[in-house]
Design an enzyme around this catalytic site. Structure first.
Site, PDB file in Angstrom:
ATOM      1  N   LEU A  37      66.115  88.798  68.183  1.00 20.57           N
ATOM      2  CA  LEU A  37      67.408  89.473  68.235  1.00 20.57           C
ATOM      3  C   LEU A  37      68.007  89.638  66.837  1.00 20.57           C
ATOM      4  O   LEU A  37      68.418  90.722  66.443  1.00 20.57           O
ATOM      5  CB  LEU A  37      68.361  88.681  69.127  1.00 20.57           C
ATOM      6  CG  LEU A  37      69.818  89.152  69.213  1.00 20.57           C
ATOM      7  CD1 LEU A  37      69.897  90.558  69.798  1.00 20.57           C
ATOM      8  CD2 LEU A  37      70.647  88.178  70.052  1.00 20.57           C
ATOM      9  N   ILE A  43      63.369  84.422  62.845  1.00 22.06           N
ATOM     10  CA  ILE A  43      62.773  84.371  64.178  1.00 22.06           C
ATOM     11  C   ILE A  43      61.901  83.124  64.321  1.00 22.06           C
ATOM     12  O   ILE A  43      60.894  82.964  63.615  1.00 22.06           O
ATOM     13  CB  ILE A  43      61.942  85.642  64.450  1.00 22.06           C
ATOM     14  CG1 ILE A  43      62.793  86.900  64.236  1.00 22.06           C
ATOM     15  CG2 ILE A  43      61.366  85.600  65.868  1.00 22.06           C
ATOM     16  CD1 ILE A  43      64.082  86.939  65.041  1.00 22.06           C
ATOM     17  N   GLN A  86      74.644  56.381  56.496  1.00 20.40           N
ATOM     18  CA  GLN A  86      75.582  55.435  55.890  1.00 20.40           C
ATOM     19  C   GLN A  86      75.250  53.998  56.282  1.00 20.40           C
ATOM     20  O   GLN A  86      75.305  53.083  55.446  1.00 20.40           O
ATOM     21  CB  GLN A  86      77.007  55.784  56.333  1.00 20.40           C
ATOM     22  CG  GLN A  86      78.094  55.228  55.441  1.00 20.40           C
ATOM     23  CD  GLN A  86      78.132  55.919  54.079  1.00 20.40           C
ATOM     24  OE1 GLN A  86      77.552  56.984  53.902  1.00 20.40           O
ATOM     25  NE2 GLN A  86      78.792  55.299  53.118  1.00 20.40           N
ATOM     26  N   GLY A 110      71.320  52.896  50.953  1.00 18.31           N
ATOM     27  CA  GLY A 110      70.396  53.591  50.064  1.00 18.31           C
ATOM     28  C   GLY A 110      69.106  53.988  50.755  1.00 18.31           C
ATOM     29  O   GLY A 110      68.545  55.063  50.498  1.00 18.31           O
ATOM     30  N   GLU A 114      71.544  79.907  68.013  1.00 17.49           N
ATOM     31  CA  GLU A 114      71.986  80.173  69.392  1.00 17.49           C
ATOM     32  C   GLU A 114      73.508  80.307  69.495  1.00 17.49           C
ATOM     33  O   GLU A 114      74.102  79.975  70.525  1.00 17.49           O
ATOM     34  CB  GLU A 114      71.497  79.068  70.344  1.00 17.49           C
ATOM     35  CG  GLU A 114      69.987  78.888  70.351  1.00 17.49           C
ATOM     36  CD  GLU A 114      69.263  79.851  71.281  1.00 17.49           C
ATOM     37  OE1 GLU A 114      69.918  80.628  71.972  1.00 17.49           O
ATOM     38  OE2 GLU A 114      68.025  79.824  71.287  1.00 17.49           O
TER      39      GLU A 114
END
Length: 388
Positions: A135, A167, A341, A345, A368
């Site tokens: 589309l 696509i 988080q 590290g 979408e």
């Protein structure tokens, strides 16, 4: 570890009972054993999972919600939704590949002639061929009504000219469900990969879902038999938007799977990692993050499963699918950020895989139907109609 966990089980039982536990348990065990181990390598090396697609097809999982006369299993769409969720918990790249394929199968089953269904649908449902949905164009993404790809009827063929962009499954698909503009408006066509005048252009480098293929399609006087018109001329955009409603449920499930993976990795890490002499799981701020992750996942799951259940019952689910997709995708990104988080590290490092989950999650807030478009063009108008 991917499992048919208690939250999923309860949410399924609330809607369709416990008659599907065995197949969902079996799917979870297969995914955990066969899909999870290779995902890190597939992502790093951008390996399209053709072998895993074939396995899923042979096991009948791709065909779960489709009619038995085409090789499907005639199972509820909710069962398929949970399958997509668990698949994306292990591999978002494989999950989006299967979900887009399923959207096309759904569209052909709904809108194509019996002749087209007979020609294409069985091979697609059984996974013998792979499908793509075409589309979006370089200059028309959210504004699908402005697409420029043209289709002109000349004798016994339509001649297509134009380009499609972003696509999913480009270059890997055998069948493309293509929207193009005819004299009566936007129409839908089934284009085979070997049709004269059709080619796959550049394949695109992506932030996430790197084991899936995304690219450009080029139509240069592409000859498409007139019988490959889906439905009626001028109704293609209506068909596409209807297909997107179902697709949004599966993108919601995609987001759920990623969020579940991020949450479980964080939960395990917090119970294993010590700082200042105590496990992370014993610190209030970490516990708060984990609790909020769990709440967001539960809320998103209710929305996604509710939309799938409405579809199974034959009720209108346009707004509910949009809400589910929007909420699940936005919360998945937040959950993945919290997961990084919590890992500190190490969360920024490739080895923990939570950085991959964040990269994969972000796509769902755009594909979408971007969050902003769903709010303005789908959810808000439906809400306004509900108040007289």
């Amino acid at each position: 570890m991917v499992s048919y966990n208690e939250q999923r089980k309860r949410a399924v039982h609330e809607r369709i009972g416990n008659g599907y536990d065995d197949i969902l348990e079996m799917i979870a065990k297969y995914i955990d054993k066969e899909i999870v181990p290779g995902e890190k390598e597939r992502d790093e090396k951008k390996i399209f999972p053709r072998d895993k697609l074939e396995e899923l097809a042979n096991l009948g999982y791709i065909s779960i919600p489709f009619p038995s006369k085409y090789g499907g299993s005639d199972l509820p769409f909710l069962v398929y939704t949970v399958f997509i969720e668990m698949l994306c918990e292990a591999s978002a790249s494989l999950g989006i590949t299967v979900a887009i394929h399923g959207t096309v199968c759904d569209g052909i089953e709904k809108f194509a002639s019996n002749e087209l269904k007979g020609k294409y649908l069985s091979d697609l449902v059984k996974g013998k061929k792979l499908a793509a949905f075409a589309l979006t164009e370089p200059d028309s993404g959210s504004d699908a009504g402005s697409l420029k790809t043209s289709a002109v009827l000349k004798g016994d063929h339509y001649v297509l000219n134009g380009r499609k962009m972003f696509i999913t499954n480009a270059g890997e698909a055998d069948i493309y469900f293509v929207m193009a503009r005819t004299s009566k408006g936007i129409s839908s066509f089934i284009v085979e990969k070997d049709f004269e005048g059709f080619e796959v252009g550049q394949l695109l480098e992506k932030m996430g879902i790197r084991a899936s293929k995304t690219g450009e399609l080029i139509f240069n006087d592409c000859k498409v038999p007139k019988e490959n018109l889906v439905g009626s001329e001028g109704k293609g955009l209506k068909y596409a938007l209807t297909m997107l409603n179902s697709g949004r449920i599966t993108v919601g499930a995609y987001s759920l799977g990623i969020a579940q993976a991020a949450y479980e990795k964080s939960l395990r890490y917090s119970k294993e990692r010590k700082q200042f002499g105590d496990y992370l799981a014993n610190y209030q701020l970490i516990r708060e993050k984990l609790a909020n992750m769990s709440i967001k996942i539960s809320a998103a799951r209710q929305l996604v499963y509710h939309a799938a259940n409405l579809k199974d019952k034959g009720l209108n689910f346009e707004k509910e699918a949009a809400q589910a997709k929007l909420f699940a995708s936005e919360e998945a990104v937040k959950i993945c950020l919290d997961a990084i988080q919590i890992h500190g590290g190490m969360g920024y490092m490739v080895d923990t895989e939570v950085e991959r989950l964040l990269r994969d999650a972000k796509m769902a807030t755009i594909g979408e139907g971007a969050t902003e478009i769903l709010l303005d063009k789908v959810i808000a108008p439906r809400c306004l109609k509900e108040v007289k």
